[in-house]
Design a protein around this motif. Sequence first.
Motif, PDB file in Angstrom:
ATOM      1  N   ILE A  30      -7.203  -7.717  -7.926  1.00  0.00           N
ATOM      2  CA  ILE A  30      -7.768  -6.360  -7.411  1.00  0.00           C
ATOM      3  C   ILE A  30      -7.492  -6.444  -5.859  1.00  0.00           C
ATOM      4  O   ILE A  30      -7.188  -5.447  -5.135  1.00  0.00           O
ATOM      5  CB  ILE A  30      -9.281  -6.019  -7.708  1.00  0.00           C
ATOM      6  CG1 ILE A  30      -9.440  -4.652  -7.258  1.00  0.00           C
ATOM      7  CG2 ILE A  30     -10.214  -7.174  -7.258  1.00  0.00           C
ATOM      8  CD1 ILE A  30      -8.759  -3.739  -7.892  1.00  0.00           C
ATOM      9  N   LEU A  31      -7.714  -7.658  -5.309  1.00  0.00           N
ATOM     10  CA  LEU A  31      -7.474  -7.762  -3.604  1.00  0.00           C
ATOM     11  C   LEU A  31      -5.968  -7.614  -3.372  1.00  0.00           C
ATOM     12  O   LEU A  31      -5.540  -6.851  -2.416  1.00  0.00           O
ATOM     13  CB  LEU A  31      -7.829  -9.065  -3.347  1.00  0.00           C
ATOM     14  CG  LEU A  31      -9.262  -9.460  -3.299  1.00  0.00           C
ATOM     15  CD1 LEU A  31      -9.745 -10.806  -2.631  1.00  0.00           C
ATOM     16  CD2 LEU A  31     -10.222  -8.294  -2.401  1.00  0.00           C
ATOM     17  N   ASP A  32      -5.266  -8.175  -4.514  1.00  0.00           N
ATOM     18  CA  ASP A  32      -3.737  -7.979  -4.375  1.00  0.00           C
ATOM     19  C   ASP A  32      -3.483  -6.587  -4.325  1.00  0.00           C
ATOM     20  O   ASP A  32      -2.713  -5.918  -3.454  1.00  0.00           O
ATOM     21  CB  ASP A  32      -2.804  -8.651  -5.156  1.00  0.00           C
ATOM     22  CG  ASP A  32      -2.404 -10.061  -4.805  1.00  0.00           C
ATOM     23  OD1 ASP A  32      -2.193 -10.042  -3.474  1.00  0.00           O
ATOM     24  OD2 ASP A  32      -2.122 -11.162  -5.410  1.00  0.00           O
ATOM     25  N   ARG A  33      -3.771  -5.951  -5.374  1.00  0.00           N
ATOM     26  CA  ARG A  33      -3.444  -4.302  -5.581  1.00  0.00           C
ATOM     27  C   ARG A  33      -4.029  -3.407  -4.444  1.00  0.00           C
ATOM     28  O   ARG A  33      -3.100  -2.495  -3.969  1.00  0.00           O
ATOM     29  CB  ARG A  33      -4.128  -3.766  -6.982  1.00  0.00           C
ATOM     30  CG  ARG A  33      -3.852  -2.428  -7.283  1.00  0.00           C
ATOM     31  CD  ARG A  33      -4.103  -2.071  -8.784  1.00  0.00           C
ATOM     32  NE  ARG A  33      -5.902  -2.227  -8.811  1.00  0.00           N
ATOM     33  CZ  ARG A  33      -6.411  -0.930  -8.698  1.00  0.00           C
ATOM     34  NH1 ARG A  33      -5.866  -0.116  -8.373  1.00  0.00           N
ATOM     35  NH2 ARG A  33      -7.837  -1.021  -8.911  1.00  0.00           N
ATOM     36  N   LEU A  34      -5.230  -3.531  -4.097  1.00  0.00           N
ATOM     37  CA  LEU A  34      -5.647  -2.888  -2.810  1.00  0.00           C
ATOM     38  C   LEU A  34      -4.799  -3.159  -1.708  1.00  0.00           C
ATOM     39  O   LEU A  34      -4.849  -2.131  -1.031  1.00  0.00           O
ATOM     40  CB  LEU A  34      -7.245  -3.091  -2.748  1.00  0.00           C
ATOM     41  CG  LEU A  34      -8.074  -2.639  -3.757  1.00  0.00           C
ATOM     42  CD1 LEU A  34      -9.429  -3.200  -3.495  1.00  0.00           C
ATOM     43  CD2 LEU A  34      -7.974  -1.264  -4.208  1.00  0.00           C
TER      44      LEU A  34
ATOM     45  N   GLY B  49     -11.799   0.751  -0.073  1.00  0.00           N
ATOM     46  CA  GLY B  49     -11.767   0.371  -1.438  1.00  0.00           C
ATOM     47  C   GLY B  49     -12.729  -0.725  -1.742  1.00  0.00           C
ATOM     48  O   GLY B  49     -12.685  -1.740  -0.981  1.00  0.00           O
ATOM     49  N   ILE B  50     -13.708  -0.617  -2.574  1.00  0.00           N
ATOM     50  CA  ILE B  50     -14.905  -1.266  -2.505  1.00  0.00           C
ATOM     51  C   ILE B  50     -14.680  -2.006  -3.865  1.00  0.00           C
ATOM     52  O   ILE B  50     -14.969  -1.222  -4.939  1.00  0.00           O
ATOM     53  CB  ILE B  50     -16.214  -0.513  -2.359  1.00  0.00           C
ATOM     54  CG1 ILE B  50     -16.272  -0.078  -1.032  1.00  0.00           C
ATOM     55  CG2 ILE B  50     -17.423  -1.677  -2.374  1.00  0.00           C
ATOM     56  CD1 ILE B  50     -17.515   0.734  -0.284  1.00  0.00           C
ATOM     57  N   VAL B  51     -14.926  -3.263  -3.991  1.00  0.00           N
ATOM     58  CA  VAL B  51     -14.816  -3.813  -5.230  1.00  0.00           C
ATOM     59  C   VAL B  51     -16.301  -4.381  -5.615  1.00  0.00           C
ATOM     60  O   VAL B  51     -17.175  -5.005  -4.894  1.00  0.00           O
ATOM     61  CB  VAL B  51     -14.048  -5.493  -5.236  1.00  0.00           C
ATOM     62  CG1 VAL B  51     -14.151  -6.126  -6.533  1.00  0.00           C
ATOM     63  CG2 VAL B  51     -12.570  -5.157  -4.779  1.00  0.00           C
TER      64      VAL B  51
ATOM     65  N   GLN C  61      -3.612  -7.650   4.825  1.00  0.00           N
ATOM     66  CA  GLN C  61      -3.313  -6.658   5.899  1.00  0.00           C
ATOM     67  C   GLN C  61      -4.469  -5.982   6.282  1.00  0.00           C
ATOM     68  O   GLN C  61      -4.877  -5.705   7.397  1.00  0.00           O
ATOM     69  CB  GLN C  61      -1.976  -5.954   5.558  1.00  0.00           C
ATOM     70  CG  GLN C  61      -0.764  -6.973   5.505  1.00  0.00           C
ATOM     71  CD  GLN C  61      -0.483  -7.578   6.694  1.00  0.00           C
ATOM     72  OE1 GLN C  61      -0.692  -7.014   7.959  1.00  0.00           O
ATOM     73  NE2 GLN C  61       0.070  -8.894   6.840  1.00  0.00           N
ATOM     74  N   SER C  62      -5.071  -5.620   5.196  1.00  0.00           N
ATOM     75  CA  SER C  62      -6.433  -4.615   5.247  1.00  0.00           C
ATOM     76  C   SER C  62      -7.564  -5.341   5.913  1.00  0.00           C
ATOM     77  O   SER C  62      -7.481  -6.761   5.834  1.00  0.00           O
ATOM     78  CB  SER C  62      -6.669  -4.158   3.980  1.00  0.00           C
ATOM     79  OG  SER C  62      -5.709  -3.728   3.269  1.00  0.00           O
ATOM     80  N   LEU C  63      -8.421  -4.559   6.522  1.00  0.00           N
ATOM     81  CA  LEU C  63      -9.583  -5.189   7.112  1.00  0.00           C
ATOM     82  C   LEU C  63     -10.455  -5.659   6.020  1.00  0.00           C
ATOM     83  O   LEU C  63     -10.434  -4.850   4.907  1.00  0.00           O
ATOM     84  CB  LEU C  63     -10.323  -4.287   8.198  1.00  0.00           C
ATOM     85  CG  LEU C  63     -10.063  -4.249   9.453  1.00  0.00           C
ATOM     86  CD1 LEU C  63      -8.464  -3.630   9.701  1.00  0.00           C
ATOM     87  CD2 LEU C  63     -10.931  -3.590  10.380  1.00  0.00           C
ATOM     88  N   PHE C  64     -11.089  -6.894   6.049  1.00  0.00           N
ATOM     89  CA  PHE C  64     -11.821  -7.274   4.872  1.00  0.00           C
ATOM     90  C   PHE C  64     -13.457  -7.599   5.119  1.00  0.00           C
ATOM     91  O   PHE C  64     -13.621  -8.193   6.518  1.00  0.00           O
ATOM     92  CB  PHE C  64     -11.160  -8.755   4.253  1.00  0.00           C
ATOM     93  CG  PHE C  64     -12.184  -9.145   3.135  1.00  0.00           C
ATOM     94  CD1 PHE C  64     -11.827  -8.619   2.016  1.00  0.00           C
ATOM     95  CD2 PHE C  64     -12.938 -10.208   3.219  1.00  0.00           C
ATOM     96  CE1 PHE C  64     -12.537  -9.055   0.870  1.00  0.00           C
ATOM     97  CE2 PHE C  64     -13.667 -10.882   2.393  1.00  0.00           C
ATOM     98  CZ  PHE C  64     -13.404 -10.197   0.971  1.00  0.00           C
ATOM     99  N   VAL C  65     -14.287  -6.794   4.396  1.00  0.00           N
ATOM    100  CA  VAL C  65     -15.717  -7.102   4.453  1.00  0.00           C
ATOM    101  C   VAL C  65     -16.379  -7.343   3.386  1.00  0.00           C
ATOM    102  O   VAL C  65     -15.731  -7.030   2.312  1.00  0.00           O
ATOM    103  CB  VAL C  65     -16.475  -5.980   5.392  1.00  0.00           C
ATOM    104  CG1 VAL C  65     -15.737  -5.346   6.486  1.00  0.00           C
ATOM    105  CG2 VAL C  65     -16.124  -4.543   4.098  1.00  0.00           C
TER     106      VAL C  65
END
Length: 395
Positions: A197-201, A155-157, A235-239
Motif C-alpha cells: 500500500i505504501l508503494d501504491r500511494l 492517503g491514510i493507511v 517521495q510523499s511526506l510520511f507521518v
Amino acid sequence: MESEKSATVTYSPAAVLNLFNNSLSVNETKRIVQLKGIYIQGKGMQYSGYFYDIFRDESTDAAITILVPPLIRNELQPNKTVTVNGFITRRIINSSGSIQIQLTVTDLVGQTQNKYTEDDVRKIQLMQAKAATGYRDVYSWLKEKIITEEPFKIGIVIGKTGIIDNDIKHQLRESIGFYDLSFHRVNLSSEEEILTILDRLSNENYGLVAVSRGGGENLDIFNRFTIAEKAVSLQSLFVTAIGHKDDVTLLQRVADKSFITPSELGQFLNDVYNETVAELENSKARLIESVKLQLTAGYQKQIDNLNEKLKANEELRLKTAKDLELVYKEKMELLNGQLAGEQKLQAERVGILNDQINSYKKQIAQIEGKASVNWTIVVIAVIVGLIIGYLLKGH
C-alpha cells in the motif's frame, strides 16, 4: 650546500607510500593489544595462513580488518561481540594510495552475545540516514498548499476493521471539505500488505501518506526494518498516528511527523487549515487597508491636481474675459469715434444741401415773380431736387 638543498628528488607512488609507512611509529604496534568488536566473517579464503575477516564497533559503523589463524577462526561465531589479543600491522595498498591498519589475532580472549544485533545496527543506520537527509516540515508544506490552493491528496493507511477514520473525520470539523482525504484498509499485521500500500500511494502521487492505528499492544510490526526503510524512501511526506504513548517504534522515529493518536492527526490537520485561513484573512485585511490608503492618497493627489488646474483655468478665464472686455471697449470707442465723425460729416452735408435748397427756393421765388416763366430753369430745379432727395435717402 645550496646545490644540495635545491636538488629535486623524484619519488614513485610506491616509494611515497613506503616512506610514510616506515615513518609511522605508534607504541601500540610494538606490543600485543586487546581488541573488542562485532566479528564478521569474510569471504572464507585463506591467504598466507590467515583469514581476512572484520571487526566492527558495537555502536558505530567503524571497522578494521583482522587476520585470523584457522584454529582461532573455528572458535569464532559471526555477529557476536568478540575480544581477542593481537598485534597491529600496516598494509600498503598501492592501487588506492592508502595504508590500511590491520590486527593479526594471536589468541581468543572471549566472545559474548552482541549488545546490538545486526538488525539493531541496521535500524540505527537507517535513523542516521533519515537524520542526514532531514525531517520534512509537514506543517509548512500543508500551509503552502492551502495558501496557493494547489490540490493534493492525503492517503491514510488503517486496519481492515478499524474505526479510527471516524475519529479523524470528527476532529477535522469544518476543514474536512478542504482536504482530499482517503482511507486505505489493510491488514496492519502483514508486512507485505503494508509495503504494497505504501508503494501504491507513492506511485499515485499522494502528497501526504499516514499510517494510523488505534491503541493496543503488538507494535512489533512497526519496528520492522523493511517497513521503516520503505517509509524513508517515499517521495510523499510520511507521518504516523499510532495510538501508543509509551512505546515509540522505529516507524515513528523515521516519520517526518508522528502523532500519539489518530484523533491528534485529525486535530493537527484542522488546526493547520484554520490557522492558515486566519492568517490569510488578516493578510487580506491588511492588504485591503494598505490598498485603500494608497488609493485614497492617489485620489487626493488627483483631486489636488484637478483643483490646481481649475484654479489655473479660472484665472485664465478671468484674464481672458478682462482682455476681451478691454478689446471690446477699445473697439466700441473706435466705432463711436467713427460714428461721431460720420454723423458730423453727414450734418455738414445736410447743411450744405439745405443751403443749396434755400438758394434754389430763392431762385424759384424770383422766377415765379417774373411775368414770364422760364421753364428750362424749372426743369433744372426739379432735377436738382431729385438728386438732393436721393442723396439724403442714401445717407
